[in-house]
Motif scaffolding. Sequence first.
Motif, PDB file in Angstrom:
ATOM      1  N   GLU A   6      29.683  39.662  30.153  1.00  0.00           N
ATOM      2  CA  GLU A   6      29.145  40.003  31.462  1.00  0.00           C
ATOM      3  C   GLU A   6      28.506  38.784  32.115  1.00  0.00           C
ATOM      4  O   GLU A   6      28.028  37.876  31.433  1.00  0.00           O
ATOM      5  N   SER A   7      28.488  38.792  33.436  1.00  0.00           N
ATOM      6  CA  SER A   7      27.770  37.777  34.205  1.00  0.00           C
ATOM      7  C   SER A   7      27.265  38.417  35.486  1.00  0.00           C
ATOM      8  O   SER A   7      27.700  39.509  35.852  1.00  0.00           O
ATOM      9  N   GLY A   8      26.350  37.700  36.165  1.00  0.00           N
ATOM     10  CA  GLY A   8      25.813  38.209  37.422  1.00  0.00           C
ATOM     11  C   GLY A   8      24.392  38.685  37.335  1.00  0.00           C
ATOM     12  O   GLY A   8      23.883  39.321  38.268  1.00  0.00           O
ATOM     13  N   ALA A   9      23.731  38.382  36.211  1.00  0.00           N
ATOM     14  CA  ALA A   9      22.337  38.795  36.048  1.00  0.00           C
ATOM     15  C   ALA A   9      21.478  38.233  37.171  1.00  0.00           C
ATOM     16  O   ALA A   9      21.777  37.190  37.756  1.00  0.00           O
ATOM     17  N   GLY A  10      20.383  38.959  37.463  1.00  0.00           N
ATOM     18  CA  GLY A  10      19.511  38.413  38.479  1.00  0.00           C
ATOM     19  C   GLY A  10      18.306  39.248  38.765  1.00  0.00           C
ATOM     20  O   GLY A  10      18.167  40.377  38.272  1.00  0.00           O
ATOM     21  N   SER A  21      30.003  41.029  36.844  1.00  0.00           N
ATOM     22  CA  SER A  21      31.384  40.852  36.416  1.00  0.00           C
ATOM     23  C   SER A  21      31.461  40.991  34.908  1.00  0.00           C
ATOM     24  O   SER A  21      30.509  40.672  34.195  1.00  0.00           O
ATOM     25  N   CYS A  22      32.602  41.445  34.437  1.00  0.00           N
ATOM     26  CA  CYS A  22      32.846  41.563  32.994  1.00  0.00           C
ATOM     27  C   CYS A  22      34.252  41.058  32.727  1.00  0.00           C
ATOM     28  O   CYS A  22      35.231  41.677  33.141  1.00  0.00           O
ATOM     29  N   ALA A  23      34.330  39.927  32.041  1.00  0.00           N
ATOM     30  CA  ALA A  23      35.618  39.329  31.710  1.00  0.00           C
ATOM     31  C   ALA A  23      35.995  39.695  30.282  1.00  0.00           C
ATOM     32  O   ALA A  23      35.200  39.509  29.355  1.00  0.00           O
ATOM     33  N   ALA A  75      44.922  41.569  36.714  1.00  0.00           N
ATOM     34  CA  ALA A  75      45.519  40.241  36.530  1.00  0.00           C
ATOM     35  C   ALA A  75      44.530  39.277  35.895  1.00  0.00           C
ATOM     36  O   ALA A  75      44.918  38.358  35.176  1.00  0.00           O
ATOM     37  N   LYS A  76      43.246  39.494  36.175  1.00  0.00           N
ATOM     38  CA  LYS A  76      42.197  38.636  35.616  1.00  0.00           C
ATOM     39  C   LYS A  76      41.512  39.287  34.424  1.00  0.00           C
ATOM     40  O   LYS A  76      40.582  38.696  33.855  1.00  0.00           O
ATOM     41  N   ASN A  77      41.926  40.499  34.060  1.00  0.00           N
ATOM     42  CA  ASN A  77      41.296  41.215  32.948  1.00  0.00           C
ATOM     43  C   ASN A  77      39.784  41.319  33.162  1.00  0.00           C
ATOM     44  O   ASN A  77      38.990  41.110  32.222  1.00  0.00           O
ATOM     45  N   THR A  78      39.402  41.631  34.377  1.00  0.00           N
ATOM     46  CA  THR A  78      37.986  41.630  34.758  1.00  0.00           C
ATOM     47  C   THR A  78      37.637  42.918  35.498  1.00  0.00           C
ATOM     48  O   THR A  78      38.427  43.414  36.301  1.00  0.00           O
ATOM     49  N   VAL A  79      36.449  43.424  35.214  1.00  0.00           N
ATOM     50  CA  VAL A  79      35.921  44.581  35.938  1.00  0.00           C
ATOM     51  C   VAL A  79      34.614  44.180  36.612  1.00  0.00           C
ATOM     52  O   VAL A  79      33.890  43.317  36.098  1.00  0.00           O
ATOM     53  N   ALA A  97      31.714  48.017  28.991  1.00  0.00           N
ATOM     54  CA  ALA A  97      32.328  48.702  27.868  1.00  0.00           C
ATOM     55  C   ALA A  97      33.818  48.894  28.136  1.00  0.00           C
ATOM     56  O   ALA A  97      34.256  48.966  29.289  1.00  0.00           O
ATOM     57  N   ALA A  98      34.584  48.979  27.055  1.00  0.00           N
ATOM     58  CA  ALA A  98      36.027  49.175  27.188  1.00  0.00           C
ATOM     59  C   ALA A  98      36.528  50.161  26.145  1.00  0.00           C
ATOM     60  O   ALA A  98      35.997  50.242  25.025  1.00  0.00           O
ATOM     61  N   VAL A  99      37.544  50.905  26.516  1.00  0.00           N
ATOM     62  CA  VAL A  99      38.292  51.812  25.641  1.00  0.00           C
ATOM     63  C   VAL A  99      37.427  52.963  25.123  1.00  0.00           C
ATOM     64  O   VAL A  99      36.928  52.927  23.984  1.00  0.00           O
ATOM     65  N   PRO A 100      37.279  53.995  25.923  1.00  0.00           N
ATOM     66  CA  PRO A 100      36.518  55.169  25.483  1.00  0.00           C
ATOM     67  C   PRO A 100      37.428  56.127  24.704  1.00  0.00           C
ATOM     68  O   PRO A 100      37.771  57.218  25.175  1.00  0.00           O
TER      69      PRO A 100
END
Length: 124
Positions: A6-10, A21-23, A75-79, A97-100
Amino acid sequence: QVQLVESGAGLVQAGGSLRLSCAASGRTLSSNTMGWFRQAPGKERKFVAAIRWSGSRTYYDDSVKGRFTISRDNAKNTVYLQMNSLKPDDTAVYYCAAVPDKGPPSYASSWSYWGQGTQVTVSS
């Protein structure tokens, strides 16, 4: 194996906006549901939003409906999680999180992969 970062903390004032963002790496997740949870100090991890693989179906907790928007770029595998009209109650560590595949997506225990979390702080 899947890695989520994850990124974008603030730190933002009430009423402001942030974009998380989550790559994903290690495996293509374009065919899997992805989601966001959050955990405030001393509280359990709670569902925020999820998005199906095609992006055509999204789900939100009532507390964020109309303010947060989840989206993905396969395409970027990002949410992403766009957060608007932020409130002090939104302060928490946000987890991707991924794959529930273990149960209902609204339960943290249902998800197989997690990021390390990113801090969002909203001041009043």
